[in-house]
Scaffold this motif. Structure first.
Motif, short mmCIF file in Angstrom:
data_model
loop_
_atom_site.label_atom_id
_atom_site.label_comp_id
_atom_site.label_asym_id
_atom_site.label_seq_id
_atom_site.Cartn_x
_atom_site.Cartn_y
_atom_site.Cartn_z
N VAL A 118 0.74 -1.41 -0.05
CA VAL A 118 0.17 -0.05 -0.02
C VAL A 118 0.93 1.18 0.03
O VAL A 118 1.95 1.57 0.82
N ARG A 119 0.53 2.17 -0.99
CA ARG A 119 1.40 3.23 -1.10
C ARG A 119 0.75 4.38 -0.39
O ARG A 119 -0.46 4.66 -0.16
N TRP A 120 1.72 5.08 0.30
CA TRP A 120 1.16 6.45 1.10
C TRP A 120 1.84 7.58 0.61
O TRP A 120 3.01 7.62 0.31
N GLU A 121 1.17 8.71 0.60
CA GLU A 121 1.77 10.00 0.30
C GLU A 121 1.44 11.09 1.16
O GLU A 121 0.20 11.24 1.52
N VAL A 122 2.08 12.21 1.21
CA VAL A 122 1.78 13.34 2.13
C VAL A 122 2.34 14.48 1.22
O VAL A 122 3.25 14.61 0.77
N ALA A 123 1.38 15.56 1.34
CA ALA A 123 1.62 16.78 0.59
C ALA A 123 1.32 18.12 1.44
O ALA A 123 0.64 17.74 2.45
N ALA A 124 1.68 19.16 1.07
CA ALA A 124 1.50 20.42 1.71
C ALA A 124 -0.25 20.53 1.88
O ALA A 124 -0.94 19.93 0.99
N ASP A 125 -0.67 21.20 2.84
CA ASP A 125 -1.92 21.27 3.15
C ASP A 125 -2.56 22.17 2.01
O ASP A 125 -3.64 21.84 1.55
N PHE A 126 -1.89 22.90 1.22
CA PHE A 126 -2.43 23.54 0.08
C PHE A 126 -2.35 22.85 -1.11
O PHE A 126 -3.09 23.21 -1.82
N ALA A 180 -3.80 20.07 -2.53
CA ALA A 180 -5.04 19.10 -2.57
C ALA A 180 -4.76 17.84 -3.61
O ALA A 180 -5.33 16.95 -3.54
N LYS A 181 -3.93 18.23 -4.83
CA LYS A 181 -3.89 17.49 -5.88
C LYS A 181 -2.52 16.49 -5.79
O LYS A 181 -2.27 15.98 -6.71
N PHE A 182 -1.79 16.74 -4.68
CA PHE A 182 -0.49 16.15 -4.42
C PHE A 182 0.47 16.34 -5.66
O PHE A 182 1.11 15.47 -6.27
N VAL A 183 0.54 17.67 -5.96
CA VAL A 183 1.57 17.99 -7.07
C VAL A 183 3.05 17.83 -6.47
O VAL A 183 3.89 17.31 -7.55
N LYS A 184 3.26 18.11 -5.54
CA LYS A 184 4.48 18.05 -5.03
C LYS A 184 4.42 17.36 -3.65
O LYS A 184 4.04 17.76 -2.48
N TRP A 187 0.22 21.89 9.14
CA TRP A 187 -0.98 21.01 8.64
C TRP A 187 -0.52 20.24 7.37
O TRP A 187 0.38 20.84 6.44
N TYR A 188 -1.04 19.30 6.91
CA TYR A 188 -0.44 18.34 5.57
C TYR A 188 -1.97 17.74 5.22
O TYR A 188 -3.03 17.44 5.91
N ARG A 189 -1.73 17.35 3.76
CA ARG A 189 -2.81 16.35 3.32
C ARG A 189 -2.04 15.10 2.99
O ARG A 189 -0.91 14.82 2.87
N TYR A 190 -2.96 13.93 3.24
CA TYR A 190 -2.25 12.43 2.96
C TYR A 190 -3.38 11.70 2.22
O TYR A 190 -4.66 11.91 2.35
#
Length: 537
Positions: free
Chosen positions: A97-105, A107-111, A140-143
């Motif tokens: 299972v792959r997981w990813e964390v991106a900056a809170d802004f 939302a599309k996980f560009v970086k 804060w982050y998105r995941y």
């Protein structure tokens, strides 16, 4: 937990829509994708040597969650389940299972700022506990997760301030007791209207009972009483199928402890509520229950291997607050006096006052006192399962399952706070299905009482209250130390904490038997770190 019918009988004699839970801070991020499911098909490469299966349907039916944050990392959780109420349907193979964390802004996980692959093993019900590390503090982050082209919803989480950092504010909530059958999860919907950094869940995430035979259930459990690993897994899957609960997990990190119903009502250490159950049989049940709990919670803990799992732990929030999350089930002495609740005029048997009786066990008690002594935080918070406030009626104990049934240990704790001059202790409590506020007191040596700490007791998310509205006035008259009492409404408690003031806001559902029932504020109380005792606002 106290039996409701016994409580009503005893007290009567004496008296002769889908929403999302907004857990955020004062950031400037866009919230448009928070909690949304990413629908674009994108295959994320896996570093695992395991083959990535092609799945015919969504494996993220139980949602995703985060929890136990610190200043540089947070636990990310999910459990794969194609057929969640039938064991999961993922077979006997381990799955990357792959997981990813991106900056809170972002939302599309560009970086992506952090990522990895975890193995969802069949041995652990295909659950995942990924530690996202090397993150910025107080951020804060998105995941999200993925298996092949299957993407999970997007969640929001955050790190804490550094342990030596000054934090101007903490917004957190606490809740407990979400009996699936007793009512809807309107309280979780209400969280969409407020901002939170953290959610404490204080126990009774599931109930082990079979289908309700008493009538009035808004929805039924999915089996008879659960006692084995398969049963507990399916019961968690039922509860986690609720979209409001999933949304609440999506919105901020949780810190979770258990109470009794994650295993069995009113169990104590290796003692079943049913005295006829052999110890070995009960410990086998406890092992299954503890494993299922671990499999379904975003906890920073190694998986259990047998009937033991150490869950008491400290959660830091900079220099503002230290949370000491307790376990009052696994190590306690069996309830005294046959656990005969609501003997309102009968003095407790001599057993209850024995000094060796313990609610937390010697090791955990020592840990708590040492943690309190070492803490430099503005606030010391005890995440606690059962009511600590003294609710005895003279020499009669209403509920031997609470701290009233273990008065020697309570006295040691409160005297320790007084002796060490610890004035900033606040206890937050679940279990009893009522909202309450109490001052924790000791004798002042002059025939009076001295308040040394404050307790905020939260009502339940859905579990039935013990006192009907027409008897609440009588209960208030009996329970002299209770500054606030509401047993007939469900809800949760929102807390705003600053270096100078703590504010607890009791948010209650008008009628939890009705979906989308409105929520109102029923009471607000404050306390300062230098003067124990709650004040109604």
């Amino acid at each position: 937990m106290l039996d409701r019918r016994r409580f009503l009988a005893g007290l009567g004699a004496a008296a002769t829509g889908l929403g999302v839970a907004a857990c955020s801070s004062d950031d400037n991020s866009s919230a448009d994708a928070a909690g949304s499911t990413t629908t674009a098909a994108s295959t994320i490469a896996s570093t695992s040597s395991l083959p990535v299966p092609k799945l015919a349907s969504d494996p993220f039916t139980l949602g995703i969650a985060s929890g136990d944050p610190d200043a540089s990392s947070v636990v990310l959780w999910t459990r794969l389940a194609l057929t969640p109420l039938e064991g999961g349907g993922m077979g006997d193979v381990d799955i990357p299972v792959r997981w990813e964390v991106a900056a809170d802004f972002d939302a599309k996980f560009v970086k992506v700022v952090a990522s990895g692959t975890e193995v969802a093993s069949a041995a652990h019900g295909h659950s995942v506990h990924a530690l996202a590390s090397a993150l910025e503090s107080n951020t804060w982050y998105r995941y999200r997760f993925s298996v092949g082209s299957r993407l999970s919803a997007v969640g929001r989480t955050r790190t804490t301030p550094a342990n030596n950092a000054t934090a101007a504010k903490l917004s957190f909530g606490f809740a407990s007791c979400q009996d699936w059958q007793a009512g809807y999860y309107n309280a979780w919907r209400d969280m969409a209207t407020v901002d939170l950094d953290l959610l404490l869940f204080l126990g009774d995430y599931i109930y082990e009972y079979g289908e309700s035979k008493l009538g009035g259930a808004v929805r039924q459990h999915n089996s008879d009483e659960v006692t084995d690993l398969a049963g507990y897994r399916n019961r968690y899957a039922l509860y986690k199928s609720d979209p409001l609960l999933q949304a609440a997990h999506l919105r901020c990190p949780w810190v979770v402890i258990w109470d009794d119903h994650e295993v069995e009502n009113n169990y104590a250490d290796d003692h079943s509520e049913d005295d006829s159950v052999p110890t070995a049989a009960f410990l086998a049940r406890r092992a299954a229950a503890y494993q299922a709990w671990w499999e379904h919670q975003p906890v920073r803990l190694d998986p259990p291997n047998g009937p033991d799992l150490k869950i008491y732990r400290t959660q830091h929030w900079g220099k503002l607050a230290n949370f000491f999350m307790l376990d009052t089930r696994q190590y306690r002495t069996d309830q005294a006096c046959g656990d005969k609740a609501l003997q309102l005029t009968t003095p407790a048997c001599a057993e209850v006052t024995e000094p060796g009786r313990t609610l937390t066990g010697d090791e955990e008690e020592r840990w708590l006192l040492d943690q309190l002594d070492a803490s430099k935080a503005t606030w010391n918070v005890l995440g606690n399962q059962v009511v600590m406030t003294d609710l005895r009626l003279g020499k009669a104990v209403l509920n031997y399952d609470q701290w009233d049934g273990y008065p020697a240990e309570r006295q040691r704790l409160l005297e320790h706070l007084d002796t060490k001059g610890i004035t900033n202790c606040v206890v937050v409590t679940g279990d009893i299905h009522l909202g309450g506020v109490g001052d924790l007191q000791i004798d002042d040596g002059a025939g009076g009482k001295k308040t040394v700490a404050t307790e905020f007791v939260g009502t339940s998310i859905s579990s039935v209250g013990l006192i009907p509205p027409d008897l609440e006035a009588s209960a208030r008259g009996l329970l002299k130390d209770a500054k606030y009492l509401n047993s007939h409404q469900r809800g949760w408690v929102r807390c705003e904490v600053t270096p100078k003031l703590w504010t607890s806001e009791y948010r209650v559902v008008t009628d939890n038997l009705v979906e989308e029932s409105p929520v109102t504020i029923d009471g607000t109380f404050t306390v300062t770190p230098t003067t124990p005792g709650a004040i109604a606002v």
